[in-house]
Design an enzyme around this catalytic site. Structure first.
Site: not given
Lengths: 376, 376
Positions: A166, A311
């Protein structure tokens, strides 16, 4: 049926040319993968990480070191190929999908045409959960669907291993609140420095997390995971939870990235226990509360490299380890096939003549000593 | 000169699009690699693991769960491609060399012609170090040379990253004795179950390790590492130490496998402190004493997967992580190049107009909100 394959895989692993258990975590991972794929030769050739992005209204409370706009800027960075997740995914041969689950940004048309970009924003960022629920129940369902859609796409594309990661400035605050609600952590134990906040911001972050609970009514009929996702979650967090819920139905293995992805897992586990079977936790984050959250969930991560970027970077590093585990089960020789003695030394001090190598020329002969020709 | 590149690499890492330090161990590894290669774009494209094998006379004391013959049989397994190290090296694109540093076996001619096999046996196994020194001083020097030769070959072949691993039934006993001698561990703390011995064998193993010290005279003029290598070491352990000593001169990075390779590192560190700069410790082994030994050496391993097989399997899993670290430094975008805000939120709540993306079409526009086209 399910148990049979796991037992057979365990047995197969113990016939490999190594002391039982000596490959540690690789062995249990391989058995789990065999069980999920219902195949004694599990394959993880096609891998993908879904990076969900969302803007967080709670950033208005001054809980992050970076401005909220960075969320959209980093999505552009992902799509230009310059972010850490791009580098690590390329390194490990992992495909990436970038999904806008609710970012406050307008995307240029050129971006909307990119195959790896999915513009699925439920809204342009959550509400400030210190003041009001982060999203409505309907929005929460929409965000879960954003994640479910990616599993259906993965299955269509023949993906064997999915990862969730994310991007969302402020989302460690949302994740901390979820750990308080779902794992019983105290706010001061659940909150960390995220991207690197100072002491004053840290105190504020704890207040904000604690405050959300003073205001919120207890949930009633729905699962706690669902209730708290909408009250303190984020669109990207709900989308990750949706991915796990849908993957559990298909028994598709999913590698969970770090602190925030683990919060999505906590919600998903609460909603559907079957999510436990498919989740592989990639790493213990440098975010101090992550260890406590993993412990509360009774899961053990693969790596501990003090990473705290998100990420999907942890998932990208862990995926090759899962792949290695699968290959051990598929490719490694057994004691029988390699002609290696398996018996304890007290019982057998010479090679067992019944054991053979596949190539008889490659057996250890028991002839006379001779001088090594390689000495200098 | 050396310090300059490290400082420049550290600075380069901090301009990447991520909070400083958020890639944890990857960042420090990348800086070390840049320093060793004296290059801000370190490359680890060619990787090799040297697996040294040796027979141990101390197996006569009943310290291992497997017969001594397994050492030679496993060398054959390595050369047939069926061992764990073969599977994991193939997976990570790592070349392997198998070196007989002193195995009690006769190799068929077909084997001696294999390019990846190096027949360099100093002797057909060490003497039983519970009774007498494992090898003579001359033999120890020969074994060190076996390891040095592999570094020269690696440099000739353009190898960027070398790994050391081993095979030798009984060699956890030798490694434990080295940790007692060189790291100050107590015999009962330095000894573990190796390939899986029972309680009685464990007690015997502790006696054997402790006994070696009662008999041995203290060393005099030579470094302790050199002295104890010949008294309680193994041919494959001395060869690994030789690899580190030669690699340190060339500043070639070396990934150290597990418990036994760490014992070789302990000896090499004692002989030449420069070995510290080039060593990357791959993992904390499931062998209980390994954690204590790593602590005594003041080094932190990359992985902790409860592996305890040796063969270089831990090194094979860790090498891709080092490669990933190097790529982060080479390939990742900076805040400037990606147009991502770096300033703290309290000071800046809107994107800095001075920051630009490489592709102006991919900038976040600040125009009117519009409806996401992806909603369902």
């Amino acid at each position: 049926m399910k148990t049979d394959i796991a037992a057979l895989a365990f047995d197969k692993m113990n016939r490999k040319t190594k002391p039982p258990g000596s490959l540690g975590v690789l062995e249990s991972v391989a058995v789990r993968l065999a069980d999920l794929q219902q195949n004694l030769e599990p394959k993880l050739s096609k891998k993908r990480i879904c990076v969900y992005a969302g803007t967080h209204g709670v950033t208005a409370e001054g809980v992050s070191a970076y401005p909220s706009e960075v969320t959209g800027q980093m999505v552009l960075n992902f799509l230009s190929g310059g972010a850490a997740i791009n580098v690590l995914a390329r390194h490990a041969g992992i495909d990436i999908h970038i999904i806008d689950a609710g970012v406050d940004a307008d995307w240029p048309d050129i971006l909307l045409k990119q195959r790896q970009f999915f513009y699925r924003a439920v809204r342009r960022g959550t509400s400030n959960f210190f003041q009001e629920p982060a999203m409505t129940r309907v929005e929460c369902e929409q965000a879960l669907d954003v994640g479910r859609e990616q599993v259906r796409a993965a299955l269509r594309d023949g993906i064997d291993l999915l990862g969730i990661g994310e991007m969302g400035i402020g989302n460690t605050t949302a994740a901390s609140a979820l750990f308080v609600a779902l794992c019983g952590l105290m706010p001061e134990d659940a909150v960390g420095r995220g991207t690197g906040i100072d002491d004053a911001s840290l105190r504020r972050k704890i207040e904000v997390v604690a405050g959300a609970f003073e205001r919120s009514a207890p949930h009633c009929s729905e699962p706690a995971g669902l209730y708290w996702l909408h009250v303190v979650g984020g669109f990207e967090i709900a989308a990750m939870a949706g991915t796990l819920l849908e993957a559990a139905k298909a028994r598709l293995p999913v590698v969970v990235d770090g602190f925030i992805a683990t919060a999505a897992a906590a919600a998903a586990f609460n909603i559907d226990q079957r999510c436990r079977d498919i989740c592989f936790f990639s790493h213990r984050s440098g975010e101090q509360a992550h260890g406590k959250a993993l412990e509360a969930l009774k899961v053990e991560p693969l790596l501990d490299l003090k990473m705290r970027l998100g990420e999907g970077t942890g998932a990208a590093l862990a995926m090759p380890i899962l792949e290695a585990a699968a290959k051990i089960l598929c490719e490694m020789a057994t004691f029988e096939s390699a002609g290696v003695s398996q018996t304890l030394s007290s019982e057998l001090r010479t090679p067992n003549p019944k054991l053979r190598t596949p190539n008889p020329e490659l057996r250890t002969p028991n002839s006379e000593p001779r001088t090594p020709n390689g000495e200098r």
